[in-house]
Design an enzyme around this catalytic site. Structure first.
Site, PDB file in Angstrom:
ATOM      1  N   LYS A  65       0.108   4.242  -0.464  1.00  0.00           N
ATOM      2  CA  LYS A  65      -0.571   5.455   0.011  1.00  0.00           C
ATOM      3  C   LYS A  65      -0.325   6.602  -0.998  1.00  0.00           C
ATOM      4  O   LYS A  65      -0.362   6.355  -2.190  1.00  0.00           O
ATOM      5  CB  LYS A  65      -0.115   5.800   1.431  1.00  0.00           C
ATOM      6  CG  LYS A  65      -0.248   4.582   2.354  1.00  0.00           C
ATOM      7  CD  LYS A  65      -0.057   4.883   3.799  1.00  0.00           C
ATOM      8  CE  LYS A  65      -0.277   3.602   4.599  1.00  0.00           C
ATOM      9  NZ  LYS A  65      -0.302   3.828   6.025  1.00  0.00           N
ATOM     10  N   GLU A  92      -6.164  -3.971  10.670  1.00  0.00           N
ATOM     11  CA  GLU A  92      -5.132  -2.942  10.841  1.00  0.00           C
ATOM     12  C   GLU A  92      -5.476  -2.056  12.031  1.00  0.00           C
ATOM     13  O   GLU A  92      -6.213  -1.073  11.879  1.00  0.00           O
ATOM     14  CB  GLU A  92      -5.071  -2.047   9.596  1.00  0.00           C
ATOM     15  CG  GLU A  92      -4.643  -2.739   8.338  1.00  0.00           C
ATOM     16  CD  GLU A  92      -4.014  -1.738   7.371  1.00  0.00           C
ATOM     17  OE1 GLU A  92      -2.853  -1.934   7.034  1.00  0.00           O
ATOM     18  OE2 GLU A  92      -4.675  -0.764   6.994  1.00  0.00           O
ATOM     19  N   HIS A 108      -9.886   1.895   4.261  1.00  0.00           N
ATOM     20  CA  HIS A 108      -8.629   2.076   4.994  1.00  0.00           C
ATOM     21  C   HIS A 108      -8.848   3.139   6.084  1.00  0.00           C
ATOM     22  O   HIS A 108      -9.588   4.096   5.877  1.00  0.00           O
ATOM     23  CB  HIS A 108      -7.518   2.503   4.029  1.00  0.00           C
ATOM     24  CG  HIS A 108      -6.169   2.477   4.682  1.00  0.00           C
ATOM     25  ND1 HIS A 108      -5.745   3.474   5.523  1.00  0.00           N
ATOM     26  CD2 HIS A 108      -5.182   1.543   4.654  1.00  0.00           C
ATOM     27  CE1 HIS A 108      -4.537   3.152   5.974  1.00  0.00           C
ATOM     28  NE2 HIS A 108      -4.176   1.989   5.465  1.00  0.00           N
ATOM     29  N   SER A 164       2.620  -1.390  10.564  1.00  0.00           N
ATOM     30  CA  SER A 164       4.051  -1.490  10.876  1.00  0.00           C
ATOM     31  C   SER A 164       4.630  -2.890  10.690  1.00  0.00           C
ATOM     32  O   SER A 164       5.355  -3.389  11.557  1.00  0.00           O
ATOM     33  CB  SER A 164       4.328  -0.975  12.293  1.00  0.00           C
ATOM     34  OG  SER A 164       3.989   0.383  12.361  1.00  0.00           O
ATOM     35  N   GLY A 198       1.998   2.958  10.671  1.00  0.00           N
ATOM     36  CA  GLY A 198       2.976   4.018  10.391  1.00  0.00           C
ATOM     37  C   GLY A 198       4.057   4.169  11.452  1.00  0.00           C
ATOM     38  O   GLY A 198       4.678   5.221  11.556  1.00  0.00           O
ATOM     39  N   ASN A 235       0.865  -1.185   0.000  1.00  0.00           N
ATOM     40  CA  ASN A 235       0.000   0.000   0.000  1.00  0.00           C
ATOM     41  C   ASN A 235       0.900   1.233   0.000  1.00  0.00           C
ATOM     42  O   ASN A 235       1.437   1.619   1.030  1.00  0.00           O
ATOM     43  CB  ASN A 235      -0.899  -0.029   1.256  1.00  0.00           C
ATOM     44  CG  ASN A 235      -1.751   1.219   1.368  1.00  0.00           C
ATOM     45  OD1 ASN A 235      -1.887   1.982   0.414  1.00  0.00           O
ATOM     46  ND2 ASN A 235      -2.343   1.435   2.549  1.00  0.00           N
ATOM     47  N   GLU A 288      -7.149   5.519   7.029  1.00  0.00           N
ATOM     48  CA  GLU A 288      -6.834   6.898   6.643  1.00  0.00           C
ATOM     49  C   GLU A 288      -7.969   7.509   5.832  1.00  0.00           C
ATOM     50  O   GLU A 288      -8.183   8.715   5.841  1.00  0.00           O
ATOM     51  CB  GLU A 288      -5.499   6.926   5.873  1.00  0.00           C
ATOM     52  CG  GLU A 288      -4.340   6.709   6.846  1.00  0.00           C
ATOM     53  CD  GLU A 288      -3.124   6.039   6.254  1.00  0.00           C
ATOM     54  OE1 GLU A 288      -2.999   5.961   5.015  1.00  0.00           O
ATOM     55  OE2 GLU A 288      -2.277   5.577   7.044  1.00  0.00           O
TER      56      GLU A 288
HETATM   57  P1  PGA Z   1       2.333   0.863   7.685  1.00  0.00           P
HETATM   58  O1  PGA Z   1       0.940   1.052   6.940  1.00  0.00           O
HETATM   59  O2  PGA Z   1       2.919  -0.444   7.247  1.00  0.00           O
HETATM   60  O3  PGA Z   1       3.135   2.036   7.273  1.00  0.00           O
HETATM   61  O4  PGA Z   1       2.026   0.840   9.164  1.00  0.00           O
HETATM   62  C1  PGA Z   1       0.035  -0.012   6.779  1.00  0.00           C
HETATM   63  C2  PGA Z   1      -1.257   0.507   6.202  1.00  0.00           C
HETATM   64  O5  PGA Z   1      -1.719   1.577   6.610  1.00  0.00           O
HETATM   65  O6  PGA Z   1      -1.837  -0.134   5.310  1.00  0.00           O
END
Ligand code: PGA
Length: 249
Positions: A11, A163, A93, A211, A169, A9, A95
């Site tokens: 983003k 998640e 997601h 993460s 993040g 992903n 976000e």
């Molecule tokens: P991350 O993001 O691996 O940077 O924690 C995962 C995600 O939001 O899909």
């Protein structure tokens, strides 16, 4: 061992076409040696770049709109994504949810995605944990509402990405630990079992995101009982992504 699914992903990254091409070529090389299903979900504008020469890589979108086409300014509809041969769509997601995406919208997108043969990757996860277990209620409602109207027969076409928002993040040490992840997978199956019956609860694949890095991928896969990962920041660094993919082999 069932085939693992590892989704990159990206983003809203990277910010240049040339960088996007370079990361994609590295992931293409990594996937050529892997038995797992490797998916890259770049920003929409890069999809067309990768669509023709993608090797074994599957393409994912980071969202979709439930209509085929029409007057929906700013949205990307199903027909456009199908014409770009997108195979997966990340939906709900955290976000996007933080920007106002509701469970109702997510469920409409999930159904549209299933009917257009794009595999929905439905993201769920609690924002934070409390000692009274209210986060479990939050998670249960999110799953039920996000899958509202999805039939038992279609459940096998869904991938659920667990998640926890508090783990996204950061770094491997801040991610969930494998034992806790295992508990959460059992909880998710229980919610699915209550909604769809015991046998159907095992139909969707459950993957983990938040993460995932080379340092924790192995433990999470082994003891966490997940079928793969949704990888954010580490998917933009080919060496790290490669190490994660190798743990799944
Ligand atoms: P991350 O993001 O691996 O940077 O924690 C995962 C995600 O939001 O899909």
């Amino acid at each position: 061992m069932a085939k693992k699914i590892i989704i990159a992903n990206w983003k809203m990254n990277p910010s240049s076409l040339s960088e996007a091409k370079s990361i994609f070529s590295s992931i293409k090389r990594i996937s050529s040696k892997s038995k797992s299903t490797i998916v890259v979900a770049p920003p929409f504008v890069y999809l067309n770049l990768f669509n023709k020469s993608r090797g074994k890589v599957f393409l994912g979108s980071q969202d979709l709109f439930w209509e085929n086409s029409g007057a929906y300014t700013g949205e990307i509809g199903i027909e456009i994504l199908r014409s770009l041969k997108v195979d997966f769509a990340i939906l709900g997601h955290s976000e996007r949810r933080a920007l106002g995406e509701s469970d109702e919208f997510v469920s409409r997108k999930v159904k549209a995605s299933i009917s257009s043969k794009i595999t929905p990757v439905v993201c769920v996860g609690e924002r934070e944990r409390d000692s009274h277990g209210r986060y479990l209620e939050e998670l249960k409602n999110q799953i039920k509402r996000s899958l509202h109207g999805v039939s038992k027969k279609d459940l096998a076409k869904v991938v659920i990405a667990y998640e926890p928002v508090w783990a996204i993040g950061k770094s491997a040490k801040d991610a969930i630990n494998p034992e806790r992840l295992h508990e959460m997978v059992i909880f998710l199956r229980k919610v699915l079992s209550d909604a769809y019956g015991r046998q159907s609860a095992y139909l969707p694949k459950i993957i983990y995101g938040g993460s995932v890095e080379p340092g924790n991928a192995k433990g999470l896969l082994q003891s966490g009982e997940v079928s793969g990962f949704l990888v954010g920041h580490a998917s933009l660094e080919p060496e790290k992504f490669k190490a994660i993919v190798e743990t799944a082999e």
